[in-house]
Design a protein around this motif. Structure first.
Motif, PDB file in Angstrom:
ATOM      1  N   HIS A   1      23.410   7.153 -33.730  1.00 52.24           N
ATOM      2  CA  HIS A   1      24.426   7.511 -32.400  1.00 52.24           C
ATOM      3  C   HIS A   1      24.028   5.973 -32.709  1.00 52.24           C
ATOM      4  CE1 HIS A   1      24.724   7.525 -28.080  1.00 52.24           C
ATOM      5  NE2 HIS A   1      26.552   8.490 -29.294  1.00 52.24           N
ATOM      6  N   ARG A   2      22.696   5.159 -32.503  1.00 54.17           N
ATOM      7  CA  ARG A   2      22.740   3.769 -32.261  1.00 54.17           C
ATOM      8  C   ARG A   2      23.913   3.401 -33.257  1.00 54.17           C
ATOM      9  NH1 ARG A   2      17.889   4.252 -31.601  1.00 54.17           N
ATOM     10  NH2 ARG A   2      17.395   3.419 -33.975  1.00 54.17           N
ATOM     11  N   ALA A   3      24.053   4.294 -34.610  1.00 57.70           N
ATOM     12  CA  ALA A   3      24.392   3.040 -35.258  1.00 57.70           C
ATOM     13  C   ALA A   3      26.259   3.250 -35.014  1.00 57.70           C
ATOM     14  CB  ALA A   3      24.647   3.004 -36.791  1.00 57.70           C
ATOM     15  N   ILE A   4      26.659   4.558 -34.812  1.00 52.88           N
ATOM     16  CA  ILE A   4      28.123   3.910 -33.952  1.00 52.88           C
ATOM     17  C   ILE A   4      28.244   3.309 -33.006  1.00 52.88           C
ATOM     18  CG2 ILE A   4      28.999   6.025 -32.800  1.00 52.88           C
ATOM     19  CD1 ILE A   4      28.020   8.036 -34.523  1.00 52.88           C
ATOM     20  N   LEU A   5      27.173   2.784 -31.875  1.00 53.32           N
ATOM     21  CA  LEU A   5      27.611   1.856 -30.825  1.00 53.32           C
ATOM     22  C   LEU A   5      27.506   0.805 -31.347  1.00 53.32           C
ATOM     23  CD1 LEU A   5      24.621   3.832 -27.922  1.00 53.32           C
ATOM     24  CD2 LEU A   5      27.389   4.064 -28.193  1.00 53.32           C
ATOM     25  N   LYS A   6      26.878   0.533 -32.274  1.00 46.82           N
ATOM     26  CA  LYS A   6      26.539  -1.074 -32.786  1.00 46.82           C
ATOM     27  C   LYS A   6      27.912  -0.563 -33.424  1.00 46.82           C
ATOM     28  CE  LYS A   6      21.906  -1.211 -33.147  1.00 46.82           C
ATOM     29  NZ  LYS A   6      20.875  -2.525 -34.871  1.00 46.82           N
ATOM     30  N   LEU A   7      28.313  -0.264 -34.087  1.00 48.10           N
ATOM     31  CA  LEU A   7      29.704  -0.265 -35.194  1.00 48.10           C
ATOM     32  C   LEU A   7      30.247  -0.457 -34.155  1.00 48.10           C
ATOM     33  CD1 LEU A   7      31.781   0.261 -37.511  1.00 48.10           C
ATOM     34  CD2 LEU A   7      31.631   2.923 -37.473  1.00 48.10           C
ATOM     35  N   ALA A   8      30.636   0.078 -32.250  1.00 42.13           N
ATOM     36  CA  ALA A   8      31.692   0.291 -31.791  1.00 42.13           C
ATOM     37  C   ALA A   8      32.271  -1.688 -30.465  1.00 42.13           C
ATOM     38  CB  ALA A   8      31.769   1.158 -30.912  1.00 42.13           C
ATOM     39  N   ASP A   9      30.630  -1.927 -30.447  1.00 37.18           N
ATOM     40  CA  ASP A   9      30.241  -3.355 -30.139  1.00 37.18           C
ATOM     41  C   ASP A   9      30.791  -3.870 -31.129  1.00 37.18           C
ATOM     42  OD1 ASP A   9      29.469  -4.561 -28.508  1.00 37.18           O
ATOM     43  OD2 ASP A   9      27.825  -5.018 -29.780  1.00 37.18           O
ATOM     44  N   GLY A  10      30.367  -3.381 -32.838  1.00 36.32           N
ATOM     45  CA  GLY A  10      31.489  -4.917 -33.496  1.00 36.32           C
ATOM     46  C   GLY A  10      32.477  -5.211 -33.283  1.00 36.32           C
TER      47      GLY A  10
ATOM     48  N   GLY B   1      12.263   0.971 -46.450  1.00 35.09           N
ATOM     49  CA  GLY B   1      11.711   2.319 -45.497  1.00 35.09           C
ATOM     50  C   GLY B   1      12.904   2.033 -44.100  1.00 35.09           C
ATOM     51  N   ASP B   2      13.425   1.509 -43.653  1.00 35.75           N
ATOM     52  CA  ASP B   2      13.693   0.345 -42.912  1.00 35.75           C
ATOM     53  C   ASP B   2      15.014   0.817 -42.431  1.00 35.75           C
ATOM     54  OD1 ASP B   2      11.521  -0.683 -42.131  1.00 35.75           O
ATOM     55  OD2 ASP B   2      11.682  -2.583 -42.895  1.00 35.75           O
ATOM     56  N   PHE B   3      15.999   2.006 -41.768  1.00 40.32           N
ATOM     57  CA  PHE B   3      17.081   1.905 -41.674  1.00 40.32           C
ATOM     58  C   PHE B   3      18.105   0.975 -41.969  1.00 40.32           C
ATOM     59  CE2 PHE B   3      21.198   2.432 -38.629  1.00 40.32           C
ATOM     60  CZ  PHE B   3      21.727   3.483 -39.333  1.00 40.32           C
ATOM     61  N   ALA B   4      18.905   0.756 -42.372  1.00 45.29           N
ATOM     62  CA  ALA B   4      19.975  -0.215 -43.084  1.00 45.29           C
ATOM     63  C   ALA B   4      21.903   0.180 -42.951  1.00 45.29           C
ATOM     64  CB  ALA B   4      19.933  -0.762 -44.693  1.00 45.29           C
ATOM     65  N   GLY B   5      21.908   1.504 -42.563  1.00 38.31           N
ATOM     66  CA  GLY B   5      23.055   1.714 -42.709  1.00 38.31           C
ATOM     67  C   GLY B   5      23.574   3.135 -42.722  1.00 38.31           C
ATOM     68  N   MET B   6      24.316   3.477 -41.949  1.00 34.32           N
ATOM     69  CA  MET B   6      24.780   5.075 -42.631  1.00 34.32           C
ATOM     70  C   MET B   6      26.603   5.068 -42.617  1.00 34.32           C
ATOM     71  SD  MET B   6      26.921   6.311 -39.869  1.00 34.32           S
ATOM     72  CE  MET B   6      27.981   5.387 -38.186  1.00 34.32           C
ATOM     73  N   CYS B   7      26.456   6.761 -43.598  1.00 43.96           N
ATOM     74  CA  CYS B   7      27.967   6.771 -43.489  1.00 43.96           C
ATOM     75  C   CYS B   7      28.489   8.168 -43.160  1.00 43.96           C
ATOM     76  CB  CYS B   7      28.183   6.949 -45.235  1.00 43.96           C
ATOM     77  SG  CYS B   7      30.061   6.964 -44.845  1.00 43.96           S
TER      78      CYS B   7
ATOM     79  N   GLU C   1      23.696  -5.493 -39.821  1.00 45.41           N
ATOM     80  CA  GLU C   1      23.980  -6.637 -40.464  1.00 45.41           C
ATOM     81  C   GLU C   1      22.804  -7.986 -41.419  1.00 45.41           C
ATOM     82  OE1 GLU C   1      25.557 -11.212 -38.313  1.00 45.41           O
ATOM     83  OE2 GLU C   1      25.412  -9.583 -36.970  1.00 45.41           O
ATOM     84  N   GLN C   2      21.693  -7.822 -40.932  1.00 45.13           N
ATOM     85  CA  GLN C   2      20.752  -8.350 -41.785  1.00 45.13           C
ATOM     86  C   GLN C   2      21.188  -7.373 -43.211  1.00 45.13           C
ATOM     87  OE1 GLN C   2      19.794  -6.287 -39.006  1.00 45.13           O
ATOM     88  NE2 GLN C   2      17.951  -5.102 -39.572  1.00 45.13           N
ATOM     89  N   PHE C   3      20.989  -6.575 -43.550  1.00 47.86           N
ATOM     90  CA  PHE C   3      21.785  -6.047 -44.636  1.00 47.86           C
ATOM     91  C   PHE C   3      22.501  -6.284 -45.582  1.00 47.86           C
ATOM     92  CE2 PHE C   3      17.751  -3.152 -42.770  1.00 47.86           C
ATOM     93  CZ  PHE C   3      17.279  -3.938 -43.847  1.00 47.86           C
ATOM     94  N   ARG C   4      23.584  -6.416 -45.387  1.00 48.51           N
ATOM     95  CA  ARG C   4      25.389  -6.440 -45.726  1.00 48.51           C
ATOM     96  C   ARG C   4      24.918  -7.833 -46.575  1.00 48.51           C
ATOM     97  NH1 ARG C   4      28.228  -6.866 -39.361  1.00 48.51           N
ATOM     98  NH2 ARG C   4      27.896  -4.487 -38.840  1.00 48.51           N
ATOM     99  N   GLY C   5      25.654  -7.278 -47.569  1.00 46.20           N
ATOM    100  CA  GLY C   5      25.867  -7.877 -49.106  1.00 46.20           C
ATOM    101  C   GLY C   5      25.144  -7.116 -50.015  1.00 46.20           C
ATOM    102  N   ARG C   6      24.164  -6.631 -49.738  1.00 45.90           N
ATOM    103  CA  ARG C   6      23.387  -6.342 -50.531  1.00 45.90           C
ATOM    104  C   ARG C   6      24.286  -4.970 -51.098  1.00 45.90           C
ATOM    105  NH1 ARG C   6      18.168  -6.846 -47.489  1.00 45.90           N
ATOM    106  NH2 ARG C   6      18.024  -9.536 -47.138  1.00 45.90           N
ATOM    107  N   GLN C   7      25.271  -4.844 -51.049  1.00 44.17           N
ATOM    108  CA  GLN C   7      25.799  -3.090 -52.042  1.00 44.17           C
ATOM    109  C   GLN C   7      25.287  -1.983 -51.061  1.00 44.17           C
ATOM    110  OE1 GLN C   7      25.584  -4.290 -55.658  1.00 44.17           O
ATOM    111  NE2 GLN C   7      27.658  -4.462 -56.857  1.00 44.17           N
TER     112      GLN C   7
END
Length: 165
Positions: A17-26, A60-66, A90-96
């Motif tokens: 849910h937090r990722a969905i909110l960040k996606l929408a905010d983006g 071990g840190d959350f980096a994304g979701m699909c 954002e901090q993990f983008r560009g790493r495939q």
């Protein structure tokens, strides 16, 4: 940097849910999100889940979701996968990481008989459009998504149609 992609569990609802909110905010749409963690819990992790999700972690840190679900094409005569949301911190983008999640979803779908993957992207999200094109996910110039929601959906469902006699 160890990247892991795993199936989401009910314990990941808050992360999703937090990722969905960040996606929408983006995409300047945060106020449009009406879902709650309880909605995700109820509809994604019960006896008949409406969706599945992958979680990406880096060391071990959350980096994304699909988040995705099955679909079916009457024109192709085959099942497929619809990706509803994909998000990478954002901090993990560009790493495939996004590519790895989509590859995992496609691999799992193929194993279940899926023959295609579809998704939508905001018209103004040119970065995402370029990313999808790079992966071979083509923009469809002959399709436009239409939707009916909320009270309009309820009115359509309840509409009495005059039947020919």
């Amino acid at each position: 940097m160890a990247i892991a992609i795993r199936q989401a569990t009910i314990d990941d609802v808050a992360l999703l849910h937090r990722a969905i909110l960040k996606l929408a905010d983006g995409v300047s749409a945060a106020l449009k999100v009406r879902s709650t963690p309880d909605d995700l819990r109820r509809h994604g992790f019960g006896d008949n889940p409406a969706f599945e999700a992958q979680i990406a972690e880096v060391d071990g840190d959350f980096a994304g979701m699909c988040l995705y679900f099955p679909s079916f094409s009457t024109w192709r005569g085959k099942p497929g996968i619809y990706v509803q949301d994909i998000f990478v911190e954002e901090q993990f983008r560009g790493r495939q990481i996004g590519e790895r999640m989509l590859q995992t979803v496609a691999e799992q779908g193929l194993a279940k008989g899926a023959a295609y993957l579809r998704l939508s992207v905001d018209a103004d999200n040119h970065g995402a459009q370029g990313f999808y094109t790079h992966l071979g996910i083509e923009w469809s110039q002959w399709e436009h998504i239409h939707g009916i929601y909320g009270d309009a959906f309820i009115a359509l469902a309840a509409r009495e149609i005059e039947r020919e006699r």
